[in-house]
Design a protein around this motif. Structure first.
Motif, mmCIF file in Angstrom:
data_model
loop_
_atom_site.group_PDB
_atom_site.id
_atom_site.type_symbol
_atom_site.label_atom_id
_atom_site.label_comp_id
_atom_site.label_asym_id
_atom_site.label_seq_id
_atom_site.Cartn_x
_atom_site.Cartn_y
_atom_site.Cartn_z
ATOM 1 N N ASN A 269 0.821 -1.216 0.000
ATOM 2 C CA ASN A 269 0.000 0.000 0.000
ATOM 3 C C ASN A 269 0.853 1.263 0.000
ATOM 4 N N TRP A 271 3.599 1.934 1.819
ATOM 5 C CA TRP A 271 4.458 2.247 2.950
ATOM 6 C C TRP A 271 5.472 1.156 3.235
ATOM 7 N N ARG A 275 5.733 -6.612 5.175
ATOM 8 C CA ARG A 275 4.946 -6.610 6.400
ATOM 9 C C ARG A 275 3.890 -7.697 6.340
ATOM 10 N N TYR A 569 -2.340 4.239 18.214
ATOM 11 C CA TYR A 569 -0.975 4.314 17.710
ATOM 12 C C TYR A 569 -0.036 3.798 18.803
ATOM 13 N N ARG A 615 3.473 5.945 15.695
ATOM 14 C CA ARG A 615 3.246 5.141 14.493
ATOM 15 C C ARG A 615 1.861 4.509 14.547
ATOM 16 N N ASP A 616 1.223 4.436 13.394
ATOM 17 C CA ASP A 616 -0.115 3.867 13.296
ATOM 18 C C ASP A 616 -0.115 2.431 13.797
ATOM 19 N N SER A 619 -0.832 -0.068 10.529
ATOM 20 C CA SER A 619 0.077 -0.069 9.381
ATOM 21 C C SER A 619 1.525 0.152 9.750
ATOM 22 N N GLU A 621 2.759 3.104 9.899
ATOM 23 C CA GLU A 621 3.160 4.358 9.256
ATOM 24 C C GLU A 621 3.491 5.422 10.301
ATOM 25 N N PRO A 622 4.561 6.216 10.078
ATOM 26 C CA PRO A 622 4.877 7.305 11.004
ATOM 27 C C PRO A 622 3.777 8.355 11.013
#
Length: 787
Positions: A269, A271, A275, A569, A615-616, A619, A621-622
């Motif tokens: 996706n 990022w 994973r 998060y 971070r999420d 995901s 993500e930062p």
């Protein structure tokens, strides 16, 4: 079992997760005859033990011959009879005493019940009495035990340290004088800081025994490890030549079906690749299916929080399916449960009333729960030894059993998912501890002087560092030096009890309390360094199913205040790190590379936490970075380090330039050595019994000590516990294993399964997987099959 495996592959959620299926064949038992006292033989027969396995009989014979013994065989192979029979024989013959030491009270309680049942089976007047002595007992209970003078005493190393050795000259003289056997159960658990501390406690026990003219034998029981004799000698303080090892398991086992089950990857996706979906979710699906199919199943997972959460979710899923009876038989098992609750779960597993359990490693040790149909490993436990210990819980006699290893997303998990044969056939890891750690020795030397005076000959117990430690303690006033007719002696010259000024299970005595602001309750306690990392202002902290945000950290008071939150998060600290080389102890060329120097050294690592990232939770993500103002910490420890050969560095920079005309070759090269450092740290637990948090690292394009680009890997504990020394000695194996791991990962740019680290203080930036692989290939003298 094959039918069940086909059934799992037909489940709606199956999408190719089963990557490997291998059946490890069982074997028949081999028995041996052993003459036993009639009374003991009858008591064993009442418990269904009519004959001994070959390894049990051999161990008993060697103990009878006066040998120190280490028995390192599989789970449920009957190791306890190796010490039970000699202990009871000696008590029956002349009231000789046995001291049994185990790392957890739950195991002591289980063994106490088993030994007391056997003692009762001997009948009236047998002179065999069994008692436990732990911190959970009241003063009056402990006094009563001492007055009864049991012949078999069960305790923890902590209680030996705090409650027995300090009073050996007054309250325990009767026991030490008659002590003939010391049993150290689960000796593989005594590694790292804990093992180093326990090794020093055992040296103090040896000294006290000498004072009372007793010379007990040691019987050590261990899981299968790569160095049972060396490790048992390190823990007990005995020479390796005095130890006799038995490693062949001659008990009966059925075939074990090993499944390697890898959760699917997320779709790309944008990022990052590599994973994977949660191992917890995959494990829950398998668990619910197996329990509903009638399999008594235990899941081993890493955290208490995970065990509690997914036990609840599994029961809810069974109810949704309409299987309410099965749902009522599912529970969690972890160390924070009450004694009564733990015992209830154990008895339920034995009787079959409990059909499914989510457990931490608290159920891994030798507590008797009978044989299970299936074991699920929710993520690689960290070492093969631990994985096989947990897997060994599956199996009823010679019936087939099922073990499923569900892969997590980090390096070791995915390496073994890609290389299952290496997991199943590799040599077991070696257990490492270091009782000569200079940070630990002073407290134990003071304790030893408090227990009985020190003499210059005590260096045979404490090693070559002993004279210098005594000199320092004398200069500080902790020891009083006296010259007597018998020679030089040292006595403890302080107030109180030096034993109570240290904990065996940590090396950092400074603690920070985590307090719920609303209720005022203490949620947890963390060592100072861990608190800076996990309890800084703004940190998200999870505990027993609740999520907290740290709203304040007062280091002067040692208190962090937490407020419950529903944040979706997580947080990860950022830090700067430097390493100063204090003293080089040894050096040699890297194997196969005369232009790269490998050194072993004392170093000082300085770390400054500069901020943290959010971070999420789904995901990764930062979501943003935030600054922190926290004190710098220092760690004086042991490290190995090596220089990157100049021709290799030039080639790495040239390759970076060839890939892109606009490439920043300094950043790319730094990313290459950074990625190689991460990968080597991640693979150290494949060689040694340690967690990757037990070691740390630093890579730098130019270090002032070497004037070259250099990679450091350091022991994460003050003074070191022996990990980097062993890695230094076997550096070729570590480099080769690391190269194979990185090369076998099919991600494009680096992922959590190869070079990313969840503990990186630079948020995994920069990292360059391709250049790391170039470096590892050049350093690996074993082969270049992946070029």
């Amino acid at each position: 079992m094959d039918e069940t495996i086909r059934w799992l592959r037909d489940r709606p959620y199956y999408d190719g997760q089963l990557t490997h299926h291998e059946t490890v064949p069982g074997h028949d038992a081999t028995f041996a005859d052993l003459d036993l006292p009639d009374r003991l033989a009858t008591a064993l027969e009442k418990q269904g033990i009519e004959r001994l396995y070959g390894h049990q009989a051999a161990a008993v014979e060697r103990v009878r011959d006066g040998d120190d013994v280490v028995l390192a065989t599989d789970t449920a192979s009957g190791k306890s009879l190796a010490y039970t029979i000699p202990a009871f024989e000696r008590a029956l013959d002349h009231t000789g005493c046995t001291l049994y030491i185990a790392p957890q009270v739950a195991l002591i309680e289980d063994q106490t019940d088993a030994l007391q049942d056997l003692a009762h089976g001997l009948g009236f007047g047998s002179r065999v009495t069994v008692a436990q002595y732990t911190g959970r007992q009241s003063k009056s209970e402990k006094r009563d035990i001492r007055e009864r003078q049991p012949t078999v005493l069960l305790t923890t190393p902590d209680m030996l340290h705090y409650g027995i050795l300090p009073h050996s000259h007054r309250l325990w003289e009767w026991f030490v004088e008659r002590l003939e056997t010391v049993v150290i159960d689960e000796v593989h658990e005594y590694r790292g800081v804990f093992g180093s501390q326990v090794g020093l406690v055992m040296r103090r026990l040896n000294r006290v025994c000498e004072r009372f003219d007793s010379s007990p034998q040691y019987v050590c029981c261990s899981a299968t490890i790569g160095n049972p004799v060396e490790h048992a000698a390190t823990v007990t303080g005995r020479s390796e030549s005095s130890l006799s090892a038995l490693t062949d398991d001659e008990s009966a086992t059925g075939p074990t079906h090993w499944l390697f089950w890898n959760p699917p990857e997320y779709e790309d996706n944008g990022w990052g690749s590599g994973r994977r979906k949660s191992s917890h979710t995959e494990t829950k699906r398998l668990f619910v299916d197996l329990v509903s199919r009638g399999f008594q199943t235990v899941v081993f997972t890493r955290s208490r929080q995970t065990a509690e959460r997914y036990a609840t979710e599994s029961a809810d899923e069974l109810r949704r399916r309409g299987d309410r009876d099965a749902a009522e038989t599912v529970t969690a098992y972890q160390a924070a449960l009450t004694n009564e609750r733990r015992r209830s779960v154990e008895e339920g597993l034995q009787s079959g009333e409990v059909r499914g359990v989510w457990s931490t490693n608290a159920l891994e040790l030798g507590v008797d729960i009978g044989g299970l149909d299936a074991v699920l490993l929710d993520g690689y436990p960290g070492t093969r030894m631990q994985a096989f210990q947990q897997a060994g819980r599956a199996g009823r006699g010679t019936d087939p059993s099922l073990v499923v290893l569900v892969g997590g997303e980090d390096q070791l998990d995915q390496y073994f998912m890609r290389n299952p044969t290496e997991f199943l056939q590799a040599e077991p890891e070696r257990a490492i501890s270091n009782p000569e750690n200079r940070q630990l020795m002073p407290g134990h030397v003071c304790s030893a002087a408090r227990e009985t005076w020190l003499t210059p000959t005590d260096d045979r117990h404490f090693g070559p560092e002993f004279p210098e430690v005594v000199t320092e303690l004398t200069e500080t006033g902790d020891l009083d030096r006296r010259e007597t007719d018998a020679g030089i002696r040292w006595l403890y010259d302080g107030d109180g009890s030096p034993q109570h000024e240290m904990s065996l299970r940590t090396i950092d005595d400074q603690q920070v309390q985590l307090r719920d602001r609303a209720s005022g309750d203490t949620v947890a306690k963390l060592p100072f360094g861990d608190a800076l990392r996990d309890a800084h202002p703004g940190a998200i902290y999870h505990h027993q199913g609740r999520t907290y945000e740290v709203v304040d950290l007062d280091l002067d008071l040692g208190v962090a205040e937490l407020s419950q939150t529903h944040a979706d998060y997580y947080t990860q600290v950022l830090h700067d790190k430097t390493i100063t080389v204090e003293d080089d102890h040894d050096e040699r060329p890297m194997p196969g590379r005369e232009d790269s120097t490998l050194r072993l050294a004392d170093v000082t690592m300085r770390k400054q936490i500069t901020g943290y990232e959010r971070r999420d939770g789904s995901s990764g993500e930062p979501l943003g970075r935030f600054a922190l103002d926290l004190p710098e910490t220092t760690l004086e420890t042991r490290a190995f380090y090596f220089t990157v050969p100049e021709p290799v560095e030039r080639a790495m920079r040239e390759r970076a330039a060839e890939r892109s005309e606009t490439a920043d070759t300094d950043e790319a090269f730094g990313g290459g050595i950074h990625a190689a450092e991460h990968a080597m740290i991640a693979m150290m637990p494949a060689e040694l019994l340690c967690d990757r948090r037990d070691v740390g690292g630093l890579s730098t394009p130019l270090h002032p000590h070497t004037d070259q680009s250099t990679i450091f890997v350091y022991d994460g504990y003050p003074g070191g516990v022996g990990l980097t020394e062993r890695a230094y000695a076997d550096i070729g194996s570590l480099v080769s294993t690391t190269r194979r791991m990185v090369a076998s990962c099919d991600c494009a740019d680096g992922c959590p399964a190869c070079v990313q680290s969840p503990h990186c203080g630079n948020a995994n930036d920069p990292l360059d997987k391709d250049l790391a692989l170039d470096l590892l290939r050049e350093l690996d003298e074993v082969g270049d099959t992946d070029r």
